[in-house]
Design an enzyme around this catalytic site. Sequence first.
Site, PDB file in Angstrom:
ATOM      1  N   CYS A 160      13.182   1.309  -0.971  1.00 17.82           N
ATOM      2  CA  CYS A 160      14.301   0.623  -1.617  1.00 17.82           C
ATOM      3  C   CYS A 160      13.812  -0.448  -2.590  1.00 17.82           C
ATOM      4  CB  CYS A 160      15.159  -0.082  -0.575  1.00 17.82           C
ATOM      5  SG  CYS A 160      15.672   0.968   0.759  1.00 17.82           S
ATOM      6  N   ARG A 182       9.929   3.201  -7.549  1.00 18.86           N
ATOM      7  CA  ARG A 182       9.716   3.111  -6.106  1.00 18.86           C
ATOM      8  C   ARG A 182      10.323   4.299  -5.347  1.00 18.86           C
ATOM      9  NH1 ARG A 182       8.420  -2.042  -4.489  1.00 18.86           N
ATOM     10  NH2 ARG A 182       9.516  -1.919  -2.495  1.00 18.86           N
ATOM     11  N   TRP A 212      16.644   4.130  -0.585  1.00 15.03           N
ATOM     12  CA  TRP A 212      15.888   5.317  -0.172  1.00 15.03           C
ATOM     13  C   TRP A 212      16.311   5.538   1.272  1.00 15.03           C
ATOM     14  CZ3 TRP A 212      11.504   6.700   2.931  1.00 15.03           C
ATOM     15  CH2 TRP A 212      10.803   7.818   2.486  1.00 15.03           C
ATOM     16  N   ASN A 226      15.931  -4.063   2.241  1.00 14.81           N
ATOM     17  CA  ASN A 226      14.853  -3.066   2.223  1.00 14.81           C
ATOM     18  C   ASN A 226      14.121  -3.218   3.546  1.00 14.81           C
ATOM     19  OD1 ASN A 226      12.600  -1.475   1.719  1.00 14.81           O
ATOM     20  ND2 ASN A 226      11.646  -2.946   0.316  1.00 14.81           N
ATOM     21  N   GLY A 227      13.899  -2.107   4.254  1.00 16.30           N
ATOM     22  CA  GLY A 227      13.200  -2.178   5.533  1.00 16.30           C
ATOM     23  C   GLY A 227      14.000  -1.420   6.588  1.00 16.30           C
ATOM     24  N   GLU A 275      -7.683  15.136  -2.263  1.00 17.30           N
ATOM     25  CA  GLU A 275      -6.891  14.328  -3.182  1.00 17.30           C
ATOM     26  C   GLU A 275      -6.284  15.212  -4.286  1.00 17.30           C
ATOM     27  OE1 GLU A 275      -5.420  11.727  -3.235  1.00 17.30           O
ATOM     28  OE2 GLU A 275      -5.031  11.284  -5.336  1.00 17.30           O
ATOM     29  N   LYS A 277      -2.250  15.645  -5.035  1.00 17.77           N
ATOM     30  CA  LYS A 277      -1.609  15.394  -6.336  1.00 17.77           C
ATOM     31  C   LYS A 277      -0.720  16.559  -6.727  1.00 17.77           C
ATOM     32  CE  LYS A 277      -1.900  12.144  -6.685  1.00 17.77           C
ATOM     33  NZ  LYS A 277      -2.465  11.155  -5.918  1.00 17.77           N
ATOM     34  N   GLU A 288       2.443  16.819  -4.577  1.00 19.87           N
ATOM     35  CA  GLU A 288       3.403  15.743  -4.835  1.00 19.87           C
ATOM     36  C   GLU A 288       4.248  15.988  -6.069  1.00 19.87           C
ATOM     37  OE1 GLU A 288       1.863  11.441  -3.734  1.00 19.87           O
ATOM     38  OE2 GLU A 288       0.390  12.544  -4.911  1.00 19.87           O
ATOM     39  N   HIS A 305     -13.722  30.438   8.524  1.00 22.20           N
ATOM     40  CA  HIS A 305     -13.292  30.211   9.911  1.00 22.20           C
ATOM     41  C   HIS A 305     -11.773  30.325  10.045  1.00 22.20           C
ATOM     42  CE1 HIS A 305     -17.324  29.194  11.066  1.00 22.20           C
ATOM     43  NE2 HIS A 305     -17.402  28.385  10.014  1.00 22.20           N
ATOM     44  N   LYS A 321       7.188   5.078  -3.766  1.00 16.63           N
ATOM     45  CA  LYS A 321       5.907   4.532  -4.223  1.00 16.63           C
ATOM     46  C   LYS A 321       5.229   3.717  -3.139  1.00 16.63           C
ATOM     47  CE  LYS A 321       2.655   3.593  -7.123  1.00 16.63           C
ATOM     48  NZ  LYS A 321       1.657   4.667  -7.259  1.00 16.63           N
TER      49      LYS A 321
END
Length: 619
Positions: free
Chosen positions: A2, A27, A76, A102-103, A493, A497, A500, A516, A614
């Site tokens: 948020c 965000r 969010w 926010n939280g 990484e 990317k 995402e 394997h 974010k």
Amino acid sequence: MCGIVGYVGSKEATPVLINGLKKLEYRGYDSAGIAVLSESADEILVRKSKGALKFLEAKIADEVIKGSVGIGHTRWATHGEPSDLNSHPHTNVSGTIAVVHNGIIENYAKLKAWLQDQGIVFRSQTDTEVIAHLINYFYEKSGELFKAVLETLHKLEGSYALGVVCTKYPDRLIAARKESPLIVGLGKDENFIASDVPAVLEYTRDVYYLDQKEIAVLYSDHVDLFNEDGEKIHKEPSHVEWDLSSAEKDGYAHFMLKEIHEQPKVLDATIKAHVVYDEKKNPVDLTFSKEIESDRINEMIQNAKRIVITACGTSYHAGMVGKYAFEKFARIPTVVDVASEFRYRNPILNKDDVFIVISQSGETADTLAAMRLAKENGAKVIAITNVVGSTVSREADFVIYTLAGPEIAVASTKAYTTQLACLYMISMMFGYKNGKLPEAEYKKLLNELIKIPELSQKILENQEDVQKFASRQFNKSKIFYIGRQFDSASSLESALKLKEVSYMHCEAFAAGELKHGPIALIDNDTLVVAIATCPELYEKLVSNIVEVKSRGATTMCITQNKAEMSKACDEILEIPETDSTLESILSIIPAQLFAYYCSVQKGIDPDKPRNLAKSVTVE
Ligand code: F6R
């Protein structure tokens, strides 16, 4: 997560709030809203809408919302689906108090049940609504807003950054934080709150970074700060050095592309901040003396029996490269842990462990919890972070900043490569000082390190090759990244990317693990990208590539050795040659570009991928 903004001043609040929310869009959010105290202060005008900010803007386009005190929010969703009703701000029953949050309020169910017993009828499914009703409850008892907010905060468990306005106090805005970030912007005859600096930078560079459990009461001409017991405190404002253009697109189609292109510049700044030159301008040493007193660092290096690194997501992948670097340069056993796992497994920590946390935002809830746990166990913490004033930067014992500037795109790029630069530098210095990295090799590495920014620029100059490759491959159903050693960390990484920003199904494997199990997935709709920067392992990787090719996969390789790897691969993205241990900073750049161009090809906005935020300030 948020985003919160708030304004008290003489301007119309609505445009300031909308403008601020736009700066916080990065965000991640799924709905937005504002609450403005009407000019006559007899009501709070609340407007909210599910979806992008443009829907909220459209909703208020034909109205004149007059008032110069207000709060705004991008939500969010955590409790309750994204909807107009669940969007913030939330109010008490009579609409005289409005709150943005926010939280996560962990004990909200209990508080809600209690408030319902008092006869309160809830309108949303959110945890936040309890805050508005609780403030009202305490306000009715004491008749004092500040006291009511304070009493409410004492009842809340969990995390919050809050903005509160009330019709009875039309000259002020109350803000508070615990865990979730919140800053206060100090203007001339106007003051602001925001979740992050870009939201206020157009108006002021002077900010207070609110600490844990601090409360701020903002008036247009001054701000009062209080501790959790409601006692007045004093703190010095910080001055923000970077400017708004760092937080704008500068002609690039997306922030992600801009930030990929900023890497040469920010790597240069991050590396140069620590390199010591002789009088002939040769790099001869590294220093972290501004960050860690030399006695302390020498003691730490001499005693270090183990390095423990914790972080999340991309920062965790940087930690994995760090593990290879510490073990190679300093020969110190290094463990890397996902912060969310570390905190729940009763970790074994020793007094001679060097504990490193990595966090771009400095606000990631799991990383903060891991750091606090380490500190409780007596560890001294070195933090690598990008955000001055962030919680990590304030709570760690020593802070090394990545000088990446604000990273706005949700997918981390420049923060990652600058984290790698920091980890390489620290591990090289540890190795040199503990005698495991011979002087000649140390100096050679330093020489290579300072050239990395220039080499990264060369990759960007060839970005069209990546773009063309993406336009041929973006519709593959499966993509696998493989690599060994440093390259296996880079593979993780690279795969993250791509997932995402393109939503393509992509996995990463240590190349030796293919046979394997994962090789069963290979067919002719698969792209396998090998990252090959470790010369001693080229041959092994060639064998892996041959194995997947013979099972139908298209293959591509990111390498500094085109001659060797083109023997086996369909396509090569060549990167410049440097010391092979440092190649991880370079090999990720084509992978970042590949992810970006696949995203664009698929018509996705790479800056705002679905479901992602974010800065993950909740567990
Ligand atoms: C991925 C990404 C995330 C973050 C993770 C940790 O592109 O950005 O995986 O790396 O959420 O965030 P910080 O580094 O802010 O602690």
